[in-house]
Design a protein around this motif. Sequence first.
Motif, PDB file in Angstrom:
ATOM      1  N   PRO A  34     -16.722  19.351   1.103  1.00 47.94           N
ATOM      2  CA  PRO A  34     -17.936  19.785   1.794  1.00 47.94           C
ATOM      3  C   PRO A  34     -18.520  21.019   1.095  1.00 47.94           C
ATOM      4  O   PRO A  34     -17.794  21.979   0.830  1.00 47.94           O
ATOM      5  CB  PRO A  34     -17.432  20.136   3.196  1.00 47.94           C
ATOM      6  CG  PRO A  34     -16.237  19.254   3.389  1.00 47.94           C
ATOM      7  CD  PRO A  34     -15.583  19.188   2.037  1.00 47.94           C
ATOM      8  N   GLY A  35     -19.792  20.929   0.760  1.00 48.37           N
ATOM      9  CA  GLY A  35     -20.418  22.036   0.029  1.00 48.37           C
ATOM     10  C   GLY A  35     -20.235  21.945  -1.468  1.00 48.37           C
ATOM     11  O   GLY A  35     -20.781  22.762  -2.204  1.00 48.37           O
ATOM     12  N   GLY A  36     -19.454  20.973  -1.939  1.00 48.73           N
ATOM     13  CA  GLY A  36     -19.289  20.774  -3.381  1.00 48.73           C
ATOM     14  C   GLY A  36     -20.500  20.067  -3.971  1.00 48.73           C
ATOM     15  O   GLY A  36     -21.505  19.825  -3.280  1.00 48.73           O
ATOM     16  N   HIS A  42     -22.204  17.206   3.292  1.00 43.96           N
ATOM     17  CA  HIS A  42     -22.669  18.495   2.760  1.00 43.96           C
ATOM     18  C   HIS A  42     -22.600  18.576   1.242  1.00 43.96           C
ATOM     19  O   HIS A  42     -22.631  19.682   0.665  1.00 43.96           O
ATOM     20  CB  HIS A  42     -21.852  19.668   3.338  1.00 43.96           C
ATOM     21  CG  HIS A  42     -22.241  20.070   4.725  1.00 43.96           C
ATOM     22  ND1 HIS A  42     -21.385  19.965   5.800  1.00 43.96           N
ATOM     23  CD2 HIS A  42     -23.390  20.585   5.226  1.00 43.96           C
ATOM     24  CE1 HIS A  42     -21.988  20.413   6.890  1.00 43.96           C
ATOM     25  NE2 HIS A  42     -23.207  20.789   6.566  1.00 43.96           N
ATOM     26  N   VAL A  43     -22.462  17.455   0.571  1.00 43.46           N
ATOM     27  CA  VAL A  43     -22.333  17.475  -0.893  1.00 43.46           C
ATOM     28  C   VAL A  43     -23.720  17.524  -1.532  1.00 43.46           C
ATOM     29  O   VAL A  43     -24.640  16.842  -1.097  1.00 43.46           O
ATOM     30  CB  VAL A  43     -21.550  16.240  -1.381  1.00 43.46           C
ATOM     31  CG1 VAL A  43     -21.599  16.124  -2.910  1.00 43.46           C
ATOM     32  CG2 VAL A  43     -20.102  16.321  -0.895  1.00 43.46           C
ATOM     33  N   ARG A  65     -29.472  18.249  -1.259  1.00 44.26           N
ATOM     34  CA  ARG A  65     -28.332  18.664  -0.435  1.00 44.26           C
ATOM     35  C   ARG A  65     -28.814  18.833   0.988  1.00 44.26           C
ATOM     36  O   ARG A  65     -29.927  19.310   1.216  1.00 44.26           O
ATOM     37  CB  ARG A  65     -27.730  19.984  -0.912  1.00 44.26           C
ATOM     38  CG  ARG A  65     -26.432  20.336  -0.151  1.00 44.26           C
ATOM     39  CD  ARG A  65     -26.026  21.775  -0.289  1.00 44.26           C
ATOM     40  NE  ARG A  65     -25.733  22.209  -1.631  1.00 44.26           N
ATOM     41  CZ  ARG A  65     -24.599  21.955  -2.284  1.00 44.26           C
ATOM     42  NH1 ARG A  65     -23.645  21.284  -1.699  1.00 44.26           N
ATOM     43  NH2 ARG A  65     -24.429  22.390  -3.521  1.00 44.26           N
ATOM     44  N   GLY A  66     -27.981  18.408   1.913  1.00 47.92           N
ATOM     45  CA  GLY A  66     -28.342  18.570   3.305  1.00 47.92           C
ATOM     46  C   GLY A  66     -27.118  18.630   4.180  1.00 47.92           C
ATOM     47  O   GLY A  66     -26.023  18.920   3.722  1.00 47.92           O
ATOM     48  N   ASN A 125     -18.739  22.143   8.801  1.00 41.92           N
ATOM     49  CA  ASN A 125     -17.804  21.105   8.377  1.00 41.92           C
ATOM     50  C   ASN A 125     -16.377  21.618   8.555  1.00 41.92           C
ATOM     51  O   ASN A 125     -15.452  21.179   7.862  1.00 41.92           O
ATOM     52  CB  ASN A 125     -18.052  20.732   6.914  1.00 41.92           C
ATOM     53  CG  ASN A 125     -17.901  19.233   6.675  1.00 41.92           C
ATOM     54  OD1 ASN A 125     -16.903  18.645   7.089  1.00 41.92           O
ATOM     55  ND2 ASN A 125     -18.858  18.623   6.028  1.00 41.92           N
ATOM     56  N   PHE A 150     -19.044  26.546   4.717  1.00 40.69           N
ATOM     57  CA  PHE A 150     -19.533  25.368   5.455  1.00 40.69           C
ATOM     58  C   PHE A 150     -18.832  25.229   6.811  1.00 40.69           C
ATOM     59  O   PHE A 150     -18.118  24.259   7.051  1.00 40.69           O
ATOM     60  CB  PHE A 150     -19.410  24.111   4.575  1.00 40.69           C
ATOM     61  CG  PHE A 150     -20.445  24.128   3.491  1.00 40.69           C
ATOM     62  CD1 PHE A 150     -21.692  23.573   3.706  1.00 40.69           C
ATOM     63  CD2 PHE A 150     -20.211  24.807   2.306  1.00 40.69           C
ATOM     64  CE1 PHE A 150     -22.688  23.661   2.740  1.00 40.69           C
ATOM     65  CE2 PHE A 150     -21.206  24.908   1.339  1.00 40.69           C
ATOM     66  CZ  PHE A 150     -22.441  24.329   1.552  1.00 40.69           C
ATOM     67  N   ASN A 198     -12.955  24.887   4.546  1.00 38.52           N
ATOM     68  CA  ASN A 198     -14.395  24.603   4.549  1.00 38.52           C
ATOM     69  C   ASN A 198     -15.202  25.792   5.069  1.00 38.52           C
ATOM     70  O   ASN A 198     -16.277  26.101   4.553  1.00 38.52           O
ATOM     71  CB  ASN A 198     -14.697  23.342   5.365  1.00 38.52           C
ATOM     72  CG  ASN A 198     -14.185  22.085   4.688  1.00 38.52           C
ATOM     73  OD1 ASN A 198     -13.955  22.073   3.475  1.00 38.52           O
ATOM     74  ND2 ASN A 198     -13.988  21.027   5.461  1.00 38.52           N
TER      75      ASN A 198
END
Lengths: 338, 338
Positions: free
Chosen positions: B254-256, B278-279, A282-283, A102, A99, A94
């Motif tokens: 996460p971040g996807g 975080h998606v 997104r957040g 995360n 990220f 991650n």
Amino acid sequence: MRGAVIHAPGDVRVETLEDPKIRHSTDAIIRTALTCVCGSDLWPYRGLEPVGDPHPMGHEYIGVVEEVGSAVTAVTPGQFVVGSFATSDNTCANCRNGFPSNCLHREFMSTCQADHVRIPNAQGTLVATDHVPGEEFWPSLLAVSDVMGTGWWAADAAGVRPGSTVVVVGDGAVGLCGIIAAQQLGAERIIAMSRHGSRQELAREFGATDIVSERGDDGVARIKDLTGGIGADSVLECVGTAEAMRQALRCARPGGNVGFVGVPHEVAVDGEELFYSHVGLRGGPAPVRRHLPDLIDRVLSGRIDPGKVFDLTLPLDQVAEGYRAMDERRAIKALLTP
Amino acid sequence: MRGAVIHAPGDVRVETLEDPKIRHSTDAIIRTALTCVCGSDLWPYRGLEPVGDPHPMGHEYIGVVEEVGSAVTAVTPGQFVVGSFATSDNTCANCRNGFPSNCLHREFMSTCQADHVRIPNAQGTLVATDHVPGEEFWPSLLAVSDVMGTGWWAADAAGVRPGSTVVVVGDGAVGLCGIIAAQQLGAERIIAMSRHGSRQELAREFGATDIVSERGDDGVARIKDLTGGIGADSVLECVGTAEAMRQALRCARPGGNVGFVGVPHEVAVDGEELFYSHVGLRGGPAPVRRHLPDLIDRVLSGRIDPGKVFDLTLPLDQVAEGYRAMDERRAIKALLTP
């Protein structure tokens, strides 16, 4: 050491606590240079989140390294460091994907309103400056560790780019820092939604080109008026309430983006409305560590001065007054000097 | 002319209707070459959406232009054209921003299961091929006007890029076309969530590298197993139920990103869960017109063959059997020949 402890809603006290110690080889101990009170600290303070047993408070910090665990080589005692409210090893999948907030080994900081703090995952979390910066930079470096990092992430998540039209929902410290981020990223128009004179002034100073004081449907209508009827390219949601989220989504144009960084409290997004809006959303907790080197550089080179969000400075022992002033909106953000 | 009319859930009939006429200078009339039944047509057919008064059905079409209004210069009678379920002028701000399916003059098509169709906004909506393509290409060109365009948009909204790991939730025609899109966009790994043998087979033919037949929490656990514990870069939600959306969000790393194209029915996204994941989430009616020239080219050059999703071909007069077969999942998608 001395540190803040919350006992119940409205009851935060500074007490003598046990000195922090290295518990894991990946820990560091820092002597706090500055800490502060966060808008999210007000949720338990206001009784909107359960307090539970008395516990320490605070997740923002800059300081000088006093001691490191055996696995920590990136920083050494005596160095001045900036971190993040979320610790990260900076090596997991991650983290590699950008990220760190995360991180698979993430721990949220929660004991930082104190004169000493233990930092888990110190190797991946802390970024040392080349030398101890002048004290005039400290408030902005502290801001970078949380509110400025979060404002930056809001703009990043909302896809702000050169020429963008940007709306910022929320005129707290994070929203104000979001304005700085939008300005730095080249936004052409930055519309701050704010009803408070002193905050409007700071918003303009940070780069807001327009102020909208209406809220809800009226606020959305004003934004549409200002954006050719379709809405903004990017909207930064910096509050975390259902009303703010609704307002943010409705202020974005079809195909636009909302970056949401206010910790959501009872927010549900209607799938059908989101669908027909074509708005991207997104957040999350800001991946501050990703942006830290860049943001530290922007502070030390004088390009940004997010420390201006601190409009009240108190000794740590008066932390209770810091909470009170923010709760009553007498202060945007309270700086604490240990 | 002859066209399908829905009278009540489960009751779709072909009837003789008034011939369509040019109503506005921006209209065109086409003679339908092919039309079909869409998964979204099943919502009213199943009584999950109100039917109301009897009304025509269908929003997918390819055909030959018979007549154009005075303002239409881009296509001329005799040309073979491909369109979209959402009409667009291709000049408004939303169209220029890449979202023709949110055109300020959008009209959703709804009378296409018929041998002739009036197309509003014909100038911006219809794309003519250089010459009348061989009939072997017609099913794929029809697919491009809706399911393939939607699958492409799902992949686009989910940020699929070379090397991505992609999960596709839903093995209907749109999900299967999403696999084609992911493959064309260079995804390295494409995991299809499907429990049906014949659909799994087509999924593999279209480029799926893995099949996961589990659903819900078990399905999410399998995806995590296959993706180093963190989830996929991109998830295509091609169903529209609350369960499918939940599954999609939990399958993304996460971040996807989740691209959601199933028309949502009683879907609410929990703000807190989305925050901590975080998606990124974006969906909506596919901006088919944006991708039409590219997708037509991919079909005519033989790079994609989405027409394979039609596993049942019926004369228009037997439209009722097309609905029945899809409702009972005996067919993925029914092609109708006027």
